[in-house]
Enzyme design. Structure first.
Site, PDB file in Angstrom:
ATOM      1  N   HIS A   1      -7.769  -4.936  -1.660  1.00 46.40           N
ATOM      2  CA  HIS A   1      -6.846  -4.295  -0.828  1.00 46.40           C
ATOM      3  C   HIS A   1      -6.225  -4.978   0.338  1.00 46.40           C
ATOM      4  O   HIS A   1      -5.061  -5.034   0.827  1.00 46.40           O
ATOM      5  CB  HIS A   1      -7.057  -3.097  -0.427  1.00 46.40           C
ATOM      6  CG  HIS A   1      -5.753  -2.012  -0.244  1.00 46.40           C
ATOM      7  ND1 HIS A   1      -4.751  -1.687  -1.173  1.00 46.40           N
ATOM      8  CD2 HIS A   1      -5.320  -1.389   0.948  1.00 46.40           C
ATOM      9  CE1 HIS A   1      -3.856  -1.022  -0.774  1.00 46.40           C
ATOM     10  NE2 HIS A   1      -4.070  -0.730   0.535  1.00 46.40           N
TER      11      HIS A   1
ATOM     12  N   SER B   1       1.004  -0.984   0.057  1.00 46.64           N
ATOM     13  CA  SER B   1      -0.159  -0.052   0.042  1.00 46.64           C
ATOM     14  C   SER B   1       1.033   1.197   0.023  1.00 46.64           C
ATOM     15  O   SER B   1       1.647   1.664  -1.034  1.00 46.64           O
ATOM     16  CB  SER B   1      -1.130   0.033   1.065  1.00 46.64           C
ATOM     17  OG  SER B   1      -1.959   0.833   1.197  1.00 46.64           O
TER      18      SER B   1
END
Length: 276
Positions: free
Chosen positions: A245, A131
Site C-alpha cells: 500500500h 487509497s
C-alpha cells in the site's frame, strides 16, 4: 545544498480557497496554478486530487506530484472534505455511516468554486486519488460525467468483499456501523460501494495498484476495471509486483508518475504556454 538545482526549477505557489458545500458546511482547499497560468489566456485543464484516509488532510507541505502536474500545465485543485482532520470532531466524523455522500458534495463544491474563480476548461478536467482518494475517485466517476479522465490508485470498489480480504475489517465495522452479516452494516457497506453504482459510467479511467497491497487488496481495483470494460469504457490497469500500500521502490514510483502523466496527456491534452 540544492541551490543550483532549484535555480533551474519554477515552482507554483498554492492559493488557499474557502467555499461552502450544498448543506452550508465550510470547506477549505487550495489551487496550485499551472505553469504560465494567467486569467483570460484561455481555459486550462484541471486535476482534482483527493487525499487518503479518509481521516487525513492536506496542509502546508511540499508535494512533488502536485508540482509536477502544475509544471506540465495543469491546474491542481486539492481540498479537505468531510472526514478530514483538523476541523473539529463533527467534521472529522461527517462521513460516518456513509462514505461518498457529504465528502462527494464537498469536493464537487470545490470544483464549482474553482470554475467560478479560475479560467478552467471544463471539458478537460481530471480526478484522481490514492487509497481513500482512489475510492472517492471510483465514487465520483459513478456519480458524474463531468470529468474527462480519472486515475484511481489503490482504489476500493466493493466494501462487502473488501471487508473479508483487507487487513483492517474493524475500520469497516466502525465507519459503516457493522459487518456485512448484520442488516445495518450490509446496507451501509453496499450503498457506499462504487461497484453498485457503476451502470452508465463513461469516464476513461486508469487503475494503478500494488499486487501485494493488504490494506486495499488488488481485487478491489479489478472489480471496477471489469465493470468499466464490460461497458466499453476506455480503461487501463497497471499492476506493480511486490508492491504494497506504501513504501514502493523509487523506480516504481517514477514509473507510476510517468504512466499517470501519459494518461492525463491522452485525455486532457494540456496546452503549453507557447500555444496560448
Amino acid at each position: 545544498m540544492n541551490r543550483d538545482l532549484l535555480a533551474g526549477i519554477e515552482f507554483s505557489s498554492p492559493e488557499r480557497l474557502s467555499f461552502r458545500s450544498p448543506d452550508g458546511t465550510e470547506v477549505e482547499g487550495w489551487m496550485l496554478p499551472a505553469r504560465g497560468y494567467a486569467a483570460g489566456q484561455g481555459g486550462f485543464p484541471m486535476v482534482l486530487q483527493m487525499h487518503g484516509g479518509p481521516h487525513g488532510a492536506y496542509g502546508n507541505t511540499f508535494s512533488f506530484d502536485q508540482q509536477l502536474l502544475a509544471g506540465q500545465g495543469y491546474m491542481v485543485l486539492f481540498t479537505n472534505p468531510r472526514a478530514s482532520t483538523g476541523y473539529g470532531e463533527d467534521f472529522r466524523w461527517g462521513t460516518w455511516g456513509g462514505w461518498g455522500f457529504n465528502d462527494y458534495d464537498d469536493v464537487m463544491a470545490g470544483v464549482d468554486h474553482a470554475i467560478e474563480n479560475y479560467d478552467i476548461d471544463t471539458a478537460r478536467m481530471g480526478v484522481t486519488g490514492y487509497s481513500y482518494g482512489g475510492y472517492l475517485t471510483n465514487w465520483v466517476i459513478t456519480h458524474t460525467d463531468r470529468f474527462a479522465a480519472a486515475i484511481a490508485g489503490a482504489s476500493i470498489s466493493n466494501w462487502v468483499s473488501d471487508y473479508g480480504v483487507a487487513d483492517i475489517p474493524r475500520t469497516k465495522e466502525s465507519e459503516f456501523f457493522g459487518p456485512p452479516w448484520e442488516e445495518r452494516g450490509l446496507e451501509n457497506l453496499l450503498r457506499s460501494s462504487p461497484i453498485i453504482h457503476a451502470k452508465g459510467v463513461t469516464t476513461p479511467t486508469l487503475f494503478v495498484h500494488g499486487e501485494s497491497d493488504h490494506r486495499v487488496p488488488i481485487e478491489e481495483a479489478e472489480q471496477m476495471y471489469v465493470a468499466l470494460r464490460k461497458q466499453q469504457v476506455p480503461a487501463k490497469f497497471v499492476r506493480y509486483p511486490d508492491s504494497y500500500h506504501g513504501g514502493w521502490t523509487p523506480w516504481r514510483m517514477v514509473h507510476r508518475m510517468w504512466v499517470q502523466l501519459e494518461w492525463w496527456e491522452q485525455w486532457l491534452r494540456p496546452s503549453t504556454t507557447s500555444d496560448q
